[in-house]
Design a protein around this motif. Structure first.
Motif, mmCIF file in Angstrom:
data_model
loop_
_atom_site.group_PDB
_atom_site.id
_atom_site.type_symbol
_atom_site.label_atom_id
_atom_site.label_comp_id
_atom_site.label_asym_id
_atom_site.label_seq_id
_atom_site.Cartn_x
_atom_site.Cartn_y
_atom_site.Cartn_z
ATOM 1 N N ASP A 75 0.853 -1.178 0.000
ATOM 2 C CA ASP A 75 0.000 0.000 0.000
ATOM 3 C C ASP A 75 0.893 1.232 0.000
ATOM 4 N N ALA A 76 1.096 1.816 -1.157
ATOM 5 C CA ALA A 76 2.056 2.916 -1.328
ATOM 6 C C ALA A 76 1.594 4.222 -0.684
ATOM 7 N N GLU A 77 0.342 4.315 -0.255
ATOM 8 C CA GLU A 77 -0.163 5.547 0.357
ATOM 9 C C GLU A 77 0.639 5.941 1.598
ATOM 10 N N VAL A 78 1.034 4.951 2.387
ATOM 11 C CA VAL A 78 1.784 5.227 3.614
ATOM 12 C C VAL A 78 3.112 5.905 3.278
ATOM 13 N N PHE A 79 3.704 5.559 2.150
ATOM 14 C CA PHE A 79 4.980 6.156 1.781
ATOM 15 C C PHE A 79 4.840 7.643 1.501
ATOM 16 N N GLY A 80 3.660 8.078 1.112
ATOM 17 C CA GLY A 80 3.410 9.513 0.924
ATOM 18 C C GLY A 80 3.551 10.263 2.237
ATOM 19 N N LEU A 81 3.013 9.686 3.305
ATOM 20 C CA LEU A 81 3.122 10.292 4.631
ATOM 21 C C LEU A 81 4.580 10.341 5.076
ATOM 22 N N VAL A 82 5.304 9.261 4.862
ATOM 23 C CA VAL A 82 6.720 9.204 5.229
ATOM 24 C C VAL A 82 7.509 10.219 4.395
ATOM 25 N N ALA A 83 7.215 10.286 3.109
ATOM 26 C CA ALA A 83 7.923 11.224 2.234
ATOM 27 C C ALA A 83 7.684 12.669 2.674
ATOM 28 N N LYS A 84 6.460 13.007 3.062
ATOM 29 C CA LYS A 84 6.159 14.365 3.546
ATOM 30 C C LYS A 84 6.958 14.671 4.803
ATOM 31 N N TRP A 85 7.036 13.702 5.707
ATOM 32 C CA TRP A 85 7.773 13.887 6.950
ATOM 33 C C TRP A 85 9.252 14.134 6.658
ATOM 34 N N ILE A 86 9.820 13.303 5.803
ATOM 35 C CA ILE A 86 11.236 13.435 5.452
ATOM 36 C C ILE A 86 11.482 14.761 4.731
ATOM 37 N N GLU A 87 10.599 15.118 3.816
ATOM 38 C CA GLU A 87 10.760 16.345 3.041
ATOM 39 C C GLU A 87 10.751 17.573 3.943
ATOM 40 N N ARG A 88 9.902 17.566 4.962
ATOM 41 C CA ARG A 88 9.836 18.709 5.881
ATOM 42 C C ARG A 88 11.194 18.930 6.546
ATOM 43 N N TYR A 89 11.795 17.862 7.033
ATOM 44 C CA TYR A 89 13.080 17.999 7.710
ATOM 45 C C TYR A 89 14.221 18.235 6.722
ATOM 46 N N ARG A 90 14.100 17.721 5.522
ATOM 47 C CA ARG A 90 15.107 17.992 4.495
ATOM 48 C C ARG A 90 15.120 19.476 4.168
ATOM 49 N N GLN A 91 13.929 20.071 4.036
ATOM 50 C CA GLN A 91 13.836 21.498 3.728
ATOM 51 C C GLN A 91 14.396 22.350 4.865
ATOM 52 N N GLU A 92 14.108 21.958 6.106
ATOM 53 C CA GLU A 92 14.643 22.708 7.250
ATOM 54 C C GLU A 92 16.167 22.647 7.269
ATOM 55 N N ALA A 93 16.715 21.463 7.016
ATOM 56 C CA ALA A 93 18.168 21.318 6.992
ATOM 57 C C ALA A 93 18.763 22.137 5.851
ATOM 58 N N GLU A 94 18.117 22.115 4.702
ATOM 59 C CA GLU A 94 18.602 22.874 3.547
ATOM 60 C C GLU A 94 18.607 24.371 3.850
ATOM 61 N N GLN A 95 17.569 24.869 4.530
ATOM 62 C CA GLN A 95 17.520 26.288 4.902
ATOM 63 C C GLN A 95 18.654 26.646 5.860
ATOM 64 N N ARG A 96 18.937 25.743 6.812
ATOM 65 C CA ARG A 96 20.050 25.977 7.739
ATOM 66 C C ARG A 96 21.361 26.072 6.980
ATOM 67 N N TYR A 97 21.570 25.178 6.036
ATOM 68 C CA TYR A 97 22.810 25.205 5.251
ATOM 69 C C TYR A 97 22.902 26.466 4.401
ATOM 70 N N ARG A 98 21.776 26.911 3.856
ATOM 71 C CA ARG A 98 21.793 28.157 3.076
ATOM 72 C C ARG A 98 22.200 29.338 3.956
ATOM 73 N N ARG A 99 21.637 29.378 5.185
ATOM 74 C CA ARG A 99 22.005 30.469 6.105
ATOM 75 C C ARG A 99 23.484 30.390 6.462
ATOM 76 N N LEU A 100 23.977 29.195 6.691
ATOM 77 C CA LEU A 100 25.399 29.027 7.004
ATOM 78 C C LEU A 100 26.261 29.449 5.821
ATOM 79 N N ASP A 101 25.885 29.035 4.602
ATOM 80 C CA ASP A 101 26.623 29.450 3.397
ATOM 81 C C ASP A 101 26.658 30.965 3.269
ATOM 82 N N ALA A 102 25.511 31.611 3.520
ATOM 83 C CA ALA A 102 25.441 33.071 3.410
ATOM 84 C C ALA A 102 26.353 33.724 4.454
ATOM 85 N N LEU A 103 26.354 33.188 5.665
ATOM 86 C CA LEU A 103 27.217 33.727 6.713
ATOM 87 C C LEU A 103 28.688 33.560 6.349
ATOM 88 N N LEU A 104 29.049 32.386 5.885
ATOM 89 C CA LEU A 104 30.442 32.143 5.490
ATOM 90 C C LEU A 104 30.848 33.035 4.320
#
Length: 126
Positions: A75-104
């Motif tokens: 049932d691939a529907e559950v993977f949508g929920l997992v993908a959303k969860w992972i994507e949320r934290y991936r985006q947060e991490a990416e934003q942190r790295y962008r801020r760090l890159d800008a600071l550097l």
């Protein structure tokens, strides 16, 4: 605990086992009966059934009740929920790295400007 959190907990717990992850990978290709799922493993049919039950309770697989064969279906529907969860934290991490890159980058720019405005020390002839 909300339904999504409980579902994620069950999903990750079910996928923590390498045998169950392998079963999910195999079911991604095609439905299979419990006995078909059991073929590559050195374990009893009952043990494989327990793994399938864990996957079923996590909502990762369903079993057809109308067919005599009772195939297990991913049932691939559950993977949508997992993908959303992972994507949320991936985006947060990416934003942190962008801020760090800008600071550097801003620190590098400041260093370059400081080096360009300094006058070199020269020895005076005596």
């Amino acid at each position: 605990m909300d339904d999504h959190t409980e579902q994620l907990d069950k999903t990750f717990a079910a996928l923590a086992d390498p045998t169950r992850r392998d079963m999910v990978a195999r079911l991604a290709g095609a439905d299979a009966s419990v006995s078909e799922l059991a073929e590559p493993y050195d374990m009893s049919l009952q043990a494989v059934s327990k793994h399938v039950k864990v996957l079923e309770e996590a909502g990762l697989v369903t079993r057809s009740k109308d067919a005599q064969r009772r195939p297990v279906h991913l049932d691939a529907e559950v993977f949508g929920l997992v993908a959303k969860w992972i994507e949320r934290y991936r985006q947060e991490a990416e934003q942190r790295y962008r801020r760090l890159d800008a600071l550097l980058d801003s620190m590098d720019s400041m260093d370059i400007e400081d080096n360009q405005t300094k006058t070199p020390h020269t020895k005076e002839a005596s």
